[in-house]
Write an enzyme that holds these catalytic residues in place. Structure first.
Site, PDB file in Angstrom:
ATOM      1  N   ARG A 133       0.822  -1.215   0.000  1.00  0.00           N
ATOM      2  CA  ARG A 133       0.000   0.000   0.000  1.00  0.00           C
ATOM      3  C   ARG A 133       0.851   1.259   0.000  1.00  0.00           C
ATOM      4  O   ARG A 133       0.437   2.299  -0.469  1.00  0.00           O
ATOM      5  CB  ARG A 133      -0.945   0.007   1.216  1.00  0.00           C
ATOM      6  CG  ARG A 133      -2.096  -0.923   1.055  1.00  0.00           C
ATOM      7  CD  ARG A 133      -3.032  -0.829   2.239  1.00  0.00           C
ATOM      8  NE  ARG A 133      -3.700   0.465   2.370  1.00  0.00           N
ATOM      9  CZ  ARG A 133      -4.730   0.846   1.630  1.00  0.00           C
ATOM     10  NH1 ARG A 133      -5.202   0.076   0.696  1.00  0.00           N
ATOM     11  NH2 ARG A 133      -5.297   2.021   1.833  1.00  0.00           N
ATOM     12  N   CYS A 177       4.715 -13.435  31.734  1.00  0.00           N
ATOM     13  CA  CYS A 177       4.305 -12.144  31.177  1.00  0.00           C
ATOM     14  C   CYS A 177       4.447 -12.134  29.648  1.00  0.00           C
ATOM     15  O   CYS A 177       5.450 -12.606  29.103  1.00  0.00           O
ATOM     16  CB  CYS A 177       5.173 -11.079  31.830  1.00  0.00           C
ATOM     17  SG  CYS A 177       5.375  -9.566  30.912  1.00  0.00           S
ATOM     18  N   ALA A 196       1.209  19.204  19.154  1.00  0.00           N
ATOM     19  CA  ALA A 196       1.893  20.110  20.074  1.00  0.00           C
ATOM     20  C   ALA A 196       1.503  21.553  19.760  1.00  0.00           C
ATOM     21  O   ALA A 196       1.472  21.951  18.604  1.00  0.00           O
ATOM     22  CB  ALA A 196       3.408  19.944  19.952  1.00  0.00           C
ATOM     23  N   HIS A 224       8.665  20.003  25.876  1.00  0.00           N
ATOM     24  CA  HIS A 224       7.866  19.706  27.067  1.00  0.00           C
ATOM     25  C   HIS A 224       7.156  18.368  26.919  1.00  0.00           C
ATOM     26  O   HIS A 224       6.928  17.885  25.808  1.00  0.00           O
ATOM     27  CB  HIS A 224       6.833  20.809  27.321  1.00  0.00           C
ATOM     28  CG  HIS A 224       5.735  20.874  26.294  1.00  0.00           C
ATOM     29  ND1 HIS A 224       5.912  21.413  25.038  1.00  0.00           N
ATOM     30  CD2 HIS A 224       4.446  20.429  26.326  1.00  0.00           C
ATOM     31  CE1 HIS A 224       4.784  21.324  24.353  1.00  0.00           C
ATOM     32  NE2 HIS A 224       3.880  20.720  25.103  1.00  0.00           N
ATOM     33  N   GLU A 278      -9.846   2.098   9.640  1.00  0.00           N
ATOM     34  CA  GLU A 278      -9.374   2.071  11.029  1.00  0.00           C
ATOM     35  C   GLU A 278     -10.474   2.549  11.983  1.00  0.00           C
ATOM     36  O   GLU A 278     -10.665   1.999  13.062  1.00  0.00           O
ATOM     37  CB  GLU A 278      -8.128   2.951  11.195  1.00  0.00           C
ATOM     38  CG  GLU A 278      -6.857   2.355  10.612  1.00  0.00           C
ATOM     39  CD  GLU A 278      -6.681   2.590   9.122  1.00  0.00           C
ATOM     40  OE1 GLU A 278      -7.635   3.097   8.471  1.00  0.00           O
ATOM     41  OE2 GLU A 278      -5.599   2.270   8.597  1.00  0.00           O
ATOM     42  N   GLN A 289       3.829  16.023  29.024  1.00  0.00           N
ATOM     43  CA  GLN A 289       2.640  16.261  29.838  1.00  0.00           C
ATOM     44  C   GLN A 289       2.332  15.019  30.666  1.00  0.00           C
ATOM     45  O   GLN A 289       2.678  13.897  30.269  1.00  0.00           O
ATOM     46  CB  GLN A 289       1.431  16.589  28.957  1.00  0.00           C
ATOM     47  CG  GLN A 289       1.624  17.846  28.122  1.00  0.00           C
ATOM     48  CD  GLN A 289       0.413  18.140  27.249  1.00  0.00           C
ATOM     49  OE1 GLN A 289      -0.676  18.376  27.750  1.00  0.00           O
ATOM     50  NE2 GLN A 289       0.610  18.108  25.945  1.00  0.00           N
ATOM     51  N   CYS A 294       7.565 -10.092  28.514  1.00  0.00           N
ATOM     52  CA  CYS A 294       8.809 -10.842  28.731  1.00  0.00           C
ATOM     53  C   CYS A 294       8.962 -11.896  27.623  1.00  0.00           C
ATOM     54  O   CYS A 294      10.049 -12.082  27.066  1.00  0.00           O
ATOM     55  CB  CYS A 294       8.810 -11.524  30.096  1.00  0.00           C
ATOM     56  SG  CYS A 294       9.065 -10.410  31.497  1.00  0.00           S
TER      57      CYS A 294
HETATM   58 ZN    ZN Z   1       7.348  -8.914  31.866  1.00  0.00          ZN
END
Ligand code: ZN
Ligand code: ZN
Length: 339
Positions: A20, A196, A160, A166, A309, A168, A199
């Site tokens: 695409r 996890c 921004a 900066h 989307e 936030q 992990c």
């Molecule tokens: Zn983990």
């Protein structure tokens, strides 16, 4: 050839459709530089000398070996949420409204208007990430606060409104939907696999190598397997911790360095793109969760999401994560400014 991929940490599917990118008008918009926000220092409320325009000062890091400050935290002048918010007209028959209660702060990352997080000196960037940790800890510890969202919009295309460097922080009294999904997906993965998801993903990515951009003492910078956006870069701690607030001093120093190198690679590869940066971190109730793993994500603004989307809540990424990672590895990581 298109391919569907699932992110094991979010459960979200994405369509990787590299061809695409070659359709007319489908090129990545990488030629527009981030620095198109008004440059007017005279009217910049974040520059030194304009303190009268700030609503107050919440925290400050003194400059090293010089008068003044290096990092400063102020309340957002136009907060999305307020600590004392109440409902003007409380709803009677349902629970679909609540007061917009929370805290919204700005981390002014340097007194220098034209400083850049990517290239500032290493001690300057360390002061910035230290302040990220400090305020995240302090806000999360407050009564009634459940989640702290730390983010950074760079360049007008990322939303921004100030050019002065900066970040936030928004502290919420609830757990937002994306984090809830991350927790639920993480918990299901943990119950099924006994470990996890992040992990597990780190092991796969480091063994495979094709999506890894940087591998430092404490972090891996990688393009996610099922990245929703071209060049979406994750910086993931190797040590399992659910909350960014648990980052230790050694990791913090390493984070400053890998963040600088990663941002400079993105800048070199995509011609100084606008980007959004966000830290995914556990809510107060999940601070020790074995199924949640904090990370920092950087999403350069390249392609706008369209109707698909919007309708499917499923991204079409016109770029292969492996190709993006190779381009980032080939891009110059450059050096910090010298102090
Ligand atoms: Zn983990
Ligand atoms: Zn300024």
């Amino acid at each position: 050839m298109s391919e569907l991929r699932q992110d094991r940490t979010t459960g979200r599917w994405v369509i990787i459709a590299p061809r695409r990118g070659t359709r007319p008008g489908g090129k990545l918009e990488t030629q527009r530089r981030a620095h198109d926000v008004a440059h007017d220092r005279a009217s910049c409320p974040f520059c030194p000398g304009h303190e009268a325009e700030l609503p107050g000062i919440v925290a400050e890091t003194p400059a090293a070996g010089a008068p003044g400050w290096s990092v400063r935290v102020v309340p957002n002048k136009f907060p999305a949420l307020q600590p004392q918010a109440t409902l003007e007209a409380p709803s009677s028959d349902d629970h679909r409204t609540r007061a917009g209660r929370g805290i919204h702060e700005v981390v002014i990352e340097s007194p220098r208007h034209d400083a850049d997080l990517a290239s500032m000196t290493a001690p300057e960037r360390l002061a910035v990430v230290s302040m990220y940790r400090q305020r995240s800890r302090e806000l999360l510890a407050q009564d009634g606060i459940e989640t702290v969202v730390l983010f950074r919009n760079r360049g007008s295309r990322a939303g921004a409104s100030q050019d002065h460097p900066h970040a936030q922080i928004v502290a919420l009294d609830l757990v937002p939907p994306r984090l809830t999904a991350l927790i639920e997906t993480g918990l299901r993965h943990f119950q099924r696999e006994g470990r996890c998801a992040t992990c597990a993903e780190l092991d796969v990515d480091r063994h495979d190598g094709r999506r890894v951009v940087e591998d430092s003492a404490h972090f891996v910078a990688l393009v996610a397997f099922a990245a929703e956006h071209p060049f979406e870069l994750w910086i993931v701690p190797k040590r399992h911790r659910a909350s960014f607030t648990d980052i230790d001093d050694g990791e913090l120093g390493d984070l400053g360095e890998i963040l600088g190198r990663s941002l400079r690679r993105l800048s070199a590869a995509l011609n100084d793109p606008s980007y959004r940066l966000v830290v995914d971190s556990a809510p107060k109730s999940g601070i020790a969760a074995p199924h949640l793993h904090w990370r920092l994500r950087i999403v350069p603004e390249t392609v706008a999401w369209g109707g698909f989307e919007l309708g499917a809540e499923m991204a079409i990424n016109p770029s292969r994560p492996e190709d993006d990672a190779a381009a980032l590895r080939a891009a110059r990581a450059g050096d910090d400014e010298k102090a």
